[in-house]
Design an enzyme around this catalytic site. Structure first.
Site, PDB file in Angstrom:
ATOM      1  N   TYR A 170      36.096  49.411  42.081  1.00  0.00           N
ATOM      2  CA  TYR A 170      37.462  49.155  41.633  1.00  0.00           C
ATOM      3  C   TYR A 170      37.581  47.709  41.148  1.00  0.00           C
ATOM      4  CZ  TYR A 170      38.740  53.418  44.235  1.00  0.00           C
ATOM      5  OH  TYR A 170      38.840  54.705  44.706  1.00  0.00           O
ATOM      6  N   ALA A 171      38.678  47.397  40.479  1.00  0.00           N
ATOM      7  CA  ALA A 171      38.890  46.019  40.032  1.00  0.00           C
ATOM      8  C   ALA A 171      38.844  45.066  41.218  1.00  0.00           C
ATOM      9  CB  ALA A 171      40.226  45.901  39.304  1.00  0.00           C
ATOM     10  N   GLU A 172      39.448  45.468  42.337  1.00  0.00           N
ATOM     11  CA  GLU A 172      39.354  44.683  43.572  1.00  0.00           C
ATOM     12  C   GLU A 172      39.315  45.594  44.792  1.00  0.00           C
ATOM     13  OE1 GLU A 172      41.347  41.939  40.632  1.00  0.00           O
ATOM     14  OE2 GLU A 172      42.174  43.762  41.559  1.00  0.00           O
ATOM     15  N   SER A 173      38.738  45.055  45.851  1.00  0.00           N
ATOM     16  CA  SER A 173      38.807  45.647  47.186  1.00  0.00           C
ATOM     17  C   SER A 173      39.201  44.529  48.147  1.00  0.00           C
ATOM     18  CB  SER A 173      37.457  46.235  47.608  1.00  0.00           C
ATOM     19  OG  SER A 173      37.044  47.272  46.723  1.00  0.00           O
TER      20      SER A 173
ATOM     21  N   HIS B 216      47.832  43.220  42.648  1.00  0.00           N
ATOM     22  CA  HIS B 216      47.813  44.583  43.201  1.00  0.00           C
ATOM     23  C   HIS B 216      47.075  44.667  44.524  1.00  0.00           C
ATOM     24  CE1 HIS B 216      43.737  46.070  42.056  1.00  0.00           C
ATOM     25  NE2 HIS B 216      44.071  47.203  42.637  1.00  0.00           N
TER      26      HIS B 216
END
Length: 305
Positions: free
Chosen positions: A45-48, A77
């Site tokens: 994902y874009a971030e975790s 987000h």
């Protein structure tokens, strides 16, 4: 074998499989930083996010945010989604979760208020951790090359492309219309050139393109590309939206104002997101930016450590 539980949520949406996906590890005490980075890369994902006990017990938690390639100081987000997950579970490291949370992050202390409908947590409102900071102007032809569009499609009548940040920097540029926005495709070769010409300490070169609605200039469509962070396109970018909103509010003629801005993102990806922003301006200076996002749970499970 020790395990770390995870939850995935879609952020800036009320529909599953829309918005921006996020993986949250609500108790990351068993993980090293290297393991966190590998897990973030595995999710893709874009971030975790990885939640740890706070260093100051007056705060709610310490939150570490990883892209697939690196740790970053702040993002929109991940904060909304993490607060949503913690609010839904109701307890954090043996303490009840209240209506307001404070996350310790590299960018500073992030203040968050949970959104509720009746007794159900539906999302969160985040306060940007830093005031607006402006960096270099970015040449129009470099922006166009990164987006694989003609330089004439980059509108400079309002402002030239510039790097802006309220915790994480982005190059922001206005395009002339939605057709130009839809045509944009990231060119990794040119992104490498842009990163070399505009180096930064926190993450690689990221580009936030937007178009303002002619009838309502505070309703904006946007796209974000960060291919050097293994994010070809992000369906919702709260930190970039906050930086853009603070920048536009600063340039607005009003000296004192409270502005409500809506940024629609992810449409071209089939993951429509709505990012709601409230910007306070006093004496010509933006004093506060708040980012609101709805969230919905998607998956849960455990990671073998």
């Amino acid at each position: 074998m020790p395990t770390a539980e995870f939850v995935t949520v879609d952020v800036f949406t009320t529909e599953r499989f829309a918005g921006n996906p996020l993986a949250v590890i609500p108790d990351a005490r068993v993980l090293t930083a290297d393991e966190m980075q590998k897990i973030a890369a595995e999710f893709g994902y874009a971030e975790s996010t990885f939640v740890l006990p706070p260093e100051n017990p007056e705060n709610s938690a310490r939150v570490r945010i990883f892209t697939p390639t690196m740790e970053i100081p702040f993002a929109g987000h991940p904060n909304a989604g993490t607060a949503f997950v913690l609010g839904c579970q109701g307890e954090l490291f043996g303490r009840p979760v209240g209506e307001r949370l404070r996350f310790e992050e590299i960018a500073g202390l992030v203040e968050i208020t949970l959104l509720r409908e009746a007794d159900t947590v539906t999302g969160a409102t985040i306060r940007a951790p830093r005031p607006l900071e402006l960096g270099d102007e970015v040449p129009t032809d470099l922006v166009a090359g990164c987006a694989s569009i003609e330089a004439a499609h980059v509108r400079i009548s309002g402002h030239k492309p510039v790097i802006a940040s309220v915790g994480l920097p982005f190059a922001i540029a206005e395009l002339e219309n939605l057709d130009a926005l839809a045509a944009a495709r990231p060119n990794i070769t040119v992104f490498h050139e842009a990163a070399a010409r505009h180096p930064r300490a926190e993450g690689d070169f990221s580009l936030f393109l937007y178009v303002r609605n002619t009838e309502n200039p505070w309703h904006i469509r946007a796209r974000m590309f960060a291919p050097l962070d293994n994010v070809m396109e992000d369906p919702a970018t709260g930190s970039a939206s906050a930086a853009l909103s603070a920048f536009l509010a600063t340039r607005a003629s009003e000296v004192d104002a409270n502005m409500q801005i809506t940024i629609e993102q992810g449409v071209e990806m089939g993951r429509r997101s709505l990012i709601e922003l409230d910007v306070a301006k006093t004496g010509g200076i933006v004093t506060d930016v708040r980012i609101t996002g709805r969230c919905i749970s998607v998956m849960r499970g455990a990671i073998d450590c």
